[in-house]
Design a protein around this motif. Sequence first.
Motif, short mmCIF file in Angstrom:
data_model
loop_
_atom_site.label_atom_id
_atom_site.label_comp_id
_atom_site.label_asym_id
_atom_site.label_seq_id
_atom_site.Cartn_x
_atom_site.Cartn_y
_atom_site.Cartn_z
N TYR A 117 59.79 59.36 36.52
CA TYR A 117 59.71 58.82 35.12
C TYR A 117 60.64 57.60 35.06
N SER A 133 61.35 54.44 32.34
CA SER A 133 61.51 53.83 30.81
C SER A 133 60.61 52.66 30.76
N CYS A 180 62.83 61.99 31.68
CA CYS A 180 63.36 61.12 30.61
C CYS A 180 64.42 61.72 29.77
N THR A 181 65.55 60.81 29.88
CA THR A 181 66.81 60.86 28.93
C THR A 181 67.18 60.49 27.43
N THR A 218 66.54 61.58 23.54
CA THR A 218 66.86 62.44 22.56
C THR A 218 65.33 62.75 22.34
N LYS A 272 62.36 60.29 21.27
CA LYS A 272 61.21 60.09 21.76
C LYS A 272 59.80 60.31 21.43
#
Length: 352
Positions: A225, A227, A278-279, A281, A285
């Motif tokens: 992933y 960012s 992916c962290t 929320t 997203k």
Amino acid sequence: MSNPKVSIIMPVYGVEDYVGAAIDSLLKQTLQDWELLAVDDGSKDNSGAILDEYAARDPRVRAIHKENGGAPSARNCAIPQATGKYFYFMDADDWAEPSMLEDMVALAEEHNAQEVIAGYYIDTYYSDTEKFTQLQSAPSVVYPTQQAFRKASYKLFDQNLLYTPWNKLFLADYIRDNGLLFPNTFWDDFPFNLSVLRDIERVVVTEKPYYHFIRKREESETARYRSDMFEKREEEDGWMRDLYAYWGIDDPAVKEFVDRRYIERLVGCVENVTNPGCTLTTKEKLADIRKMITSDRAVEAVHNAKPHSTYMKIMLLPIRWKSVGLTYLEGKVISKVKSSDTRLFARLKAGR
């Protein structure tokens, strides 16, 4: 070695389980007149020691050790030290067919080419021994003029033949005389190749595939992933459009390709947001996806794109409708397939 025919440059980092096979494939080349500059980029495993072992056994292999700085810095470290007539850039976790260098050098010599572009294989492993192989290739051609290559280049881009360095042989003087280096950025292959293509005049394409690009390691750069993936894809789209503007090419077929390229990669950006790594929320997203699919660029691209496959046409529908929810669900499905069925994902990606 002094002035070999080919200087092979290989960045090496954390690939102790793979680099031996990569070098062995070079030792088996039918063209023996080469040097290998293998740059240990501060590996924490035994990769550097493996390079030293090969260098001790074969004088054509040079092990260079440096502090970690990334693949671009490793390649750039080797370029000034390379003495060959041609440059070949190889990754340390892949391998090459035995006749690759001999065949590509023969084409370069015959046609006085500044660049030779070959086909390649993508070997996606879904078990230790089983794999799905995808062939990337285009018909063999010698471009008679610079303009002829420029007009046809979008077809080569569309076959994914112009993005990577390892399916190409470069005339070293062209690289040196133009001061071309790999930029210090993630996914440095693409901007480096764009800098090569910008003013190139003599290009040869061979339909023969030689290189095996291996998709196996879960920790590889193509699997994790990121960012900043969307911003990176936006940047790449700008580079592509700038190239064709510099060339003065205003062709509807080129525009359709550039727009389709953008929107297909946008689907990948959506999957990047929905994948397990992916962290963010769910709310975050959805906000990111809304930003992606409602931008003026996305609206323009999805309107002009003409996907080659039925399932890609279907996948673009949520974006055409600007449906954030449906696009999010689609991304979740792609992430699920990607993580649970590597073979199916590879087949779908190859057929898009």
